[in-house]
Structures are given as C-alpha cells and as structure tokens.
Design an enzyme around this catalytic site. Structure first.
Site, PDB file in Angstrom:
ATOM      1  N   HIS A   1      -2.016   0.837   5.994  1.00 63.05           N
ATOM      2  CA  HIS A   1      -3.020   0.232   6.888  1.00 63.05           C
ATOM      3  C   HIS A   1      -3.536   1.195   7.942  1.00 63.05           C
ATOM      4  O   HIS A   1      -4.636   1.011   8.464  1.00 63.05           O
ATOM      5  CB  HIS A   1      -2.465  -1.030   7.548  1.00 63.05           C
TER       6      HIS A   1
ATOM      7  N   THR B   1      -1.751  -5.929  -3.199  1.00 66.63           N
ATOM      8  CA  THR B   1      -1.057  -6.232  -4.450  1.00 66.63           C
ATOM      9  C   THR B   1      -0.769  -7.732  -4.513  1.00 66.63           C
ATOM     10  O   THR B   1      -0.167  -8.284  -3.599  1.00 66.63           O
ATOM     11  CB  THR B   1       0.270  -5.439  -4.522  1.00 66.63           C
TER      12      THR B   1
ATOM     13  N   GLU C   1      12.176  -4.206  -6.530  1.00 63.95           N
ATOM     14  CA  GLU C   1      11.643  -4.708  -5.255  1.00 63.95           C
ATOM     15  C   GLU C   1      11.122  -6.113  -5.517  1.00 63.95           C
ATOM     16  O   GLU C   1      10.175  -6.308  -6.296  1.00 63.95           O
ATOM     17  CB  GLU C   1      10.520  -3.818  -4.720  1.00 63.95           C
TER      18      GLU C   1
ATOM     19  N   ARG D   1      -3.864   4.436  -4.485  1.00 66.99           N
ATOM     20  CA  ARG D   1      -4.629   3.620  -5.436  1.00 66.99           C
ATOM     21  C   ARG D   1      -5.629   4.479  -6.198  1.00 66.99           C
ATOM     22  O   ARG D   1      -6.082   5.503  -5.703  1.00 66.99           O
ATOM     23  CB  ARG D   1      -5.386   2.518  -4.682  1.00 66.99           C
TER      24      ARG D   1
ATOM     25  N   GLU E   1       4.132   4.133  -4.062  1.00 69.76           N
ATOM     26  CA  GLU E   1       3.744   2.979  -4.883  1.00 69.76           C
ATOM     27  C   GLU E   1       2.555   3.389  -5.719  1.00 69.76           C
ATOM     28  O   GLU E   1       1.617   3.998  -5.202  1.00 69.76           O
ATOM     29  CB  GLU E   1       3.300   1.817  -3.990  1.00 69.76           C
TER      30      GLU E   1
ATOM     31  N   ASN F   1       5.462   0.777   5.379  1.00 66.94           N
ATOM     32  CA  ASN F   1       4.289   1.114   4.574  1.00 66.94           C
ATOM     33  C   ASN F   1       3.135   1.455   5.530  1.00 66.94           C
ATOM     34  O   ASN F   1       2.756   0.632   6.360  1.00 66.94           O
ATOM     35  CB  ASN F   1       3.943  -0.086   3.685  1.00 66.94           C
TER      36      ASN F   1
ATOM     37  N   HIS G   1       6.509  -7.496   0.875  1.00 68.97           N
ATOM     38  CA  HIS G   1       5.168  -8.110   0.840  1.00 68.97           C
ATOM     39  C   HIS G   1       5.133  -9.373   1.695  1.00 68.97           C
ATOM     40  O   HIS G   1       5.893 -10.312   1.464  1.00 68.97           O
ATOM     41  CB  HIS G   1       4.686  -8.426  -0.576  1.00 68.97           C
TER      42      HIS G   1
ATOM     43  N   ARG H   1      -8.579   3.904  -1.686  1.00 74.24           N
ATOM     44  CA  ARG H   1      -9.203   3.140  -0.601  1.00 74.24           C
ATOM     45  C   ARG H   1      -8.465   3.302   0.724  1.00 74.24           C
ATOM     46  O   ARG H   1      -8.985   2.997   1.763  1.00 74.24           O
ATOM     47  CB  ARG H   1      -9.315   1.666  -0.966  1.00 74.24           C
TER      48      ARG H   1
ATOM     49  N   HIS I   1       0.858   3.656  -0.891  1.00 76.87           N
ATOM     50  CA  HIS I   1       0.329   3.257  -2.195  1.00 76.87           C
ATOM     51  C   HIS I   1      -0.920   4.076  -2.474  1.00 76.87           C
ATOM     52  O   HIS I   1      -1.941   3.889  -1.814  1.00 76.87           O
ATOM     53  CB  HIS I   1       0.002   1.746  -2.148  1.00 76.87           C
TER      54      HIS I   1
HETATM   55  N1  PXP Z   1       5.740  -3.758  -1.264  1.00 79.01           N
HETATM   56  C1  PXP Z   1       4.721  -3.580  -2.122  1.00 79.01           C
HETATM   57  C2  PXP Z   1       5.046  -3.275  -3.546  1.00 79.01           C
HETATM   58  C3  PXP Z   1       3.372  -3.645  -1.689  1.00 79.01           C
HETATM   59  O1  PXP Z   1       2.374  -3.451  -2.568  1.00 79.01           O
HETATM   60  C4  PXP Z   1       3.113  -3.897  -0.325  1.00 79.01           C
HETATM   61  C5  PXP Z   1       1.711  -3.952   0.168  1.00 79.01           C
HETATM   62  O2  PXP Z   1       1.102  -2.720   0.093  1.00 79.01           O
HETATM   63  C6  PXP Z   1       4.219  -4.069   0.547  1.00 79.01           C
HETATM   64  C7  PXP Z   1       5.516  -4.016   0.043  1.00 79.01           C
HETATM   65  C8  PXP Z   1       4.029  -4.309   2.013  1.00 79.01           C
HETATM   66  O3  PXP Z   1       3.408  -5.549   2.185  1.00 79.01           O
HETATM   67  P1  PXP Z   1       2.873  -5.941   3.614  1.00 79.01           P
HETATM   68  O4  PXP Z   1       1.785  -4.989   3.980  1.00 79.01           O
HETATM   69  O5  PXP Z   1       2.397  -7.352   3.434  1.00 79.01           O
HETATM   70  O6  PXP Z   1       4.043  -5.847   4.562  1.00 79.01           O
END
Ligand code: PXP
Length: 240
Positions: A9, A100, A150, A44, A69, A6, A190, A48, A42
């Site tokens: 960040h 999330t 997931e 949003r 996402e 993902n 997550h 953001r 994601h």
């Molecule tokens: N899966 C989903 C559905 C999420 O919303 C996120 C966070 O954006 C992640 C996985 C990844 O989580 P993390 O950034 O804590 O690894």
C-alpha cells in the site's frame, strides 16, 4: 506469533501520483526497526504497486525475511529465481481485482503447481500456498510438498454476526491443526486489523500473520513505527 508487514500500500500511494515517494523500501526498513519479523510484497503482472526496482532493493536491504507474493506464471518464476527471496507465497491473481480475492484452486492445477514448487524449492526458497480454510487444501499442500500454508482470513474479516465469525474461526482453527499435524508451517493473512486479530492470535498453530492494509492505514495518522508497534503488541500478547 510473528508479524510480517505487507508494504504494497505504500507503493500504491506512490503509484497514485507516479512519483518516487513514498518509497516502499524505506517503509520496509521502518517496519523492521519497529520490530516486524518479515516484509511481504506482491509483484503483480501489471506492477500496480510494487515494481521490479522495489523488489531488487528489498532483496538487498531487508534483514528479517522477504516474502514475495506472486502468481504462478513463467515471468514470476524467472524473477523469483533471480531474486531469491526467503519465501515465495503463491496467490491467485486476477487483473480486475482490487486485492487478492480468495485462495488458490490447487485441485485444478496440481501438475502445474507441482513443477512450479519443485523449481522454487530447488533454489532453497520456502514455498507458501495461500489457501481458503478448506481441509482438502491441506491435503493438496502436503501432496505438493509446500513448506507453509497461509490461511486466507478475508472471509473471517468480512463476517459481521457473532455466529458467522465463529463459524469462520472454527474452519481456520480446524485446518490449522490439520496442517500443523502434517508438518506444515501455518500462517494467516488478509483483512486482519487491530479489532479482529485477537481470535487469530489465540489459535496456537498459527505462527505468523501477514498484515498490510490496516497497519499502513493507521500509519497515515500515527506514523508507521507506532502502527507496527501497536500491532506487534497485540500479536505478541495472547489473550490481550
Ligand atoms: N496475504 C496475502 C496472500 C495477500 O494477498 C494480502 C493482500 O495483499 C495480505 C496477506 C494482506 O492483506 P491486508 O492488506 O488485507 O492486510
């Protein structure tokens, strides 16, 4: 097990200055070169981190598979159908949250989700539902004709005592088996990091993990390619 990264960040860092760097699209390419088997972002409502331009370019450049996402809103449905990512992961979204915070409340919005999922599937987009590890959610996912669940691992990641960790792991393991038996593809994500990933890797039904924060955080110190490779080594070597 496969690793999807993902890249939100990277975009968060860009948005902190309102500049053009670092570019999450470049990050996606580096993650793929390092061996990541999927790119997750994601979009949003408040944009953001990832924005519409990022999504457009990611669709053009990602060669593994793109997992978008998003919340189940009309705006996001339109964007998903225009973009045609390989996967859409439906997540709950609150403006005030930093990230999330939990899985979908499928029971409360079944009819809405049913229509929404039907629309996505009619465009050959695989639909993943982000759910808490509760057996009822597997039944809902089957009823809604989702392709993937997931499992939200955030609670597992936040547990601090051995007993609590094992309790959460057991819930994740139980619903993984249930879901796989019903023909769903099982993934997890997550809060997963270099220290807590192994017990998840060792759950046989989980085919893929989606990881953002820990890999991008490590990349600040080690570089993105190495951070992805370090995580891949864990994800691919069971019982490490
Ligand atoms: N899966 C989903 C559905 C999420 O919303 C996120 C966070 O954006 C992640 C996985 C990844 O989580 P993390 O950034 O804590 O690894």
């Amino acid at each position: 097990m496969r690793l999807a990264i993902n890249i939100d960040h990277v975009a968060t860092l860009r948005e902190a200055r309102g500049e053009i760097e670092p570019d999450p699209v470049t990050a996606a390419g580096i993650c793929e070169l390092a061996g990541a088997e999927g790119i997750v972002c994601h979009l949003r409502e408040d944009r953001r981190h990832i924005n519409d331009r990022d999504l457009r370019l990611l669709k053009e450049t990602v060669q593994s598979k793109l997992d978008l996402e998003m919340a189940a809103t009309d705006e996001m449905l339109r964007i998903a159908i225009e973009t045609l990512p390989e996967i859409v992961t439906l997540v709950p979204e609150k403006r005030s949250e930093l990230t999330t915070e939990g899985g979908l409340n499928l029971a409360a919005g079944k009819e809405m989700y049913k229509e929404f999922i039907k629309e996505l599937k009619s465009k050959d987009i695989l639909v993943s539902l982000f759910i808490d590890p509760d057996p009822a959610n597997v039944d809902h996912a089957v009823e809604l004709s989702a392709d993937i669940i997931e499992i939200h691992t955030g609670k597992y990641a936040n547990m601090r005592t051995e007993k609590d960790i094992l309790t959460e792991l057991s819930k994740i393991s139980v619903i993984s088996t249930m879901a796989a038996e019903q023909g769903l593809i099982v993934t997890a994500g997550h809060g997963l990091n270099y220290r807590n990933i192994m017990p998840i890797v060792n759950i046989p039904e989980i085919q893929e993990v989606s990881i953002g924060h820990s890999v991008i955080s490590r990349a600040v110190f080690t570089g993105l390619e190495k951070a992805v490779q370090d995580m891949l080594q864990l994800v691919r070597n069971k019982n490490y």
